[in-house]
Write a protein that holds these residues in place. Structure first.
Motif, short mmCIF file in Angstrom:
data_model
loop_
_atom_site.label_atom_id
_atom_site.label_comp_id
_atom_site.label_asym_id
_atom_site.label_seq_id
_atom_site.Cartn_x
_atom_site.Cartn_y
_atom_site.Cartn_z
N ASN A 230 30.60 75.19 1.91
CA ASN A 230 31.22 74.47 1.17
C ASN A 230 30.14 73.15 0.23
O ASN A 230 29.42 72.47 0.75
CB ASN A 230 32.35 73.39 1.95
CG ASN A 230 33.79 73.98 2.19
OD1 ASN A 230 33.92 75.06 1.48
ND2 ASN A 230 34.42 73.66 2.96
N VAL B 207 31.41 71.67 10.80
CA VAL B 207 30.01 71.65 10.03
C VAL B 207 28.99 72.22 11.04
O VAL B 207 29.00 71.92 12.24
CB VAL B 207 29.59 70.51 9.62
CG1 VAL B 207 28.21 70.49 9.10
CG2 VAL B 207 30.27 69.97 8.15
N HIS C 212 29.63 75.70 7.38
CA HIS C 212 30.57 75.92 8.43
C HIS C 212 30.88 76.91 9.22
O HIS C 212 30.79 78.32 8.71
CB HIS C 212 31.86 75.28 7.75
CG HIS C 212 32.02 73.93 7.03
ND1 HIS C 212 32.82 73.01 7.33
CD2 HIS C 212 31.36 73.26 5.82
CE1 HIS C 212 32.69 72.22 6.54
NE2 HIS C 212 31.96 72.21 5.70
N HIS D 100 31.11 69.61 -1.29
CA HIS D 100 32.10 68.67 -1.53
C HIS D 100 31.69 67.49 -2.42
O HIS D 100 30.61 67.08 -2.50
CB HIS D 100 32.32 67.90 -0.19
CG HIS D 100 32.36 68.72 1.15
ND1 HIS D 100 33.62 68.55 1.82
CD2 HIS D 100 31.63 69.44 1.80
CE1 HIS D 100 33.29 69.59 2.96
NE2 HIS D 100 32.27 69.89 2.84
N HIS E 161 27.46 71.81 3.16
CA HIS E 161 27.39 72.30 4.67
C HIS E 161 27.52 73.77 4.74
O HIS E 161 28.41 74.30 3.94
CB HIS E 161 28.53 71.52 5.42
CG HIS E 161 28.54 70.01 5.25
ND1 HIS E 161 29.64 69.41 4.74
CD2 HIS E 161 27.64 69.21 5.57
CE1 HIS E 161 29.70 68.16 4.77
NE2 HIS E 161 28.31 67.94 5.16
CU LIG Z 1 31.09 70.80 4.53
#
Ligand SMILES: [Cu+2]
Length: 148
Positions: free
Chosen positions: A127, A92, A75, A129, A73
């Motif tokens: 990011n 996000v 952010h 994840h 995402h």
């Molecule tokens: Cu994220």
């Protein structure tokens, strides 16, 4: 058209500081490893390219766990830091499609979204994840280094 032009100007001045995206070359942001043990060889880059009022961002990643599912995402700059976007814990603003690393631990994924979703503090970092546990974030690409 006036609104669109002013948004374009603001985005270019505040987020990019150059016209490289407008020229279609894209702007590159490098991923850094977070201070954790997940995917220790993970690395990569994000290339953002403007297309009208939209921005297309492609992540090119390596060193991931082969076959593992990931999410990524943009952010916004969060409350936890004003100088380190990756440590700021922001919400996000734009999500990439779900993806998995290939048998060699490589992955590529692209999202196209309205530039207002990542303008200024809205697009401070990207990011990557673990899909199985989003609290695990091997790598982060800082986009905007200072809040505000
Ligand atoms: Cu994220």
């Amino acid at each position: 058209m006036i609104v669109q032009k002013s948004v374009l100007g603001l985005f270019t001045a505040t987020l990019l500081g150059s016209c490289s995206m407008m020229m279609g070359q894209g702007t590159t942001y490098n991923f850094k490893h977070n201070p954790n043990a997940a995917d220790p060889a993970a690395m990569g880059r994000a290339v953002a390219t403007m297309d009208g009022s939209m921005v297309s961002t492609t992540l090119s990643l390596s060193g991931l766990t082969p076959g593992k599912a990931y999410i990524a995402h943009y952010h916004a700059f969060g409350p936890a830091s004003s100088t380190d976007p990756c440590a700021s814990s922001g919400p996000v603003t734009l999500g990439f499609p779900n993806f998995s690393a290939d048998a060699n631990g490589n992955a590529s994924v692209t999202v196209k979204g309205d530039m207002t979703k990542i303008m200024g503090d809205m697009g401070a970092y990207i990011n990557v994840h673990y899909a199985s546990d989003p609290s695990v974030v091997p790598i982060c690409a800082p986009v905007k280094m200072t809040k505000g």
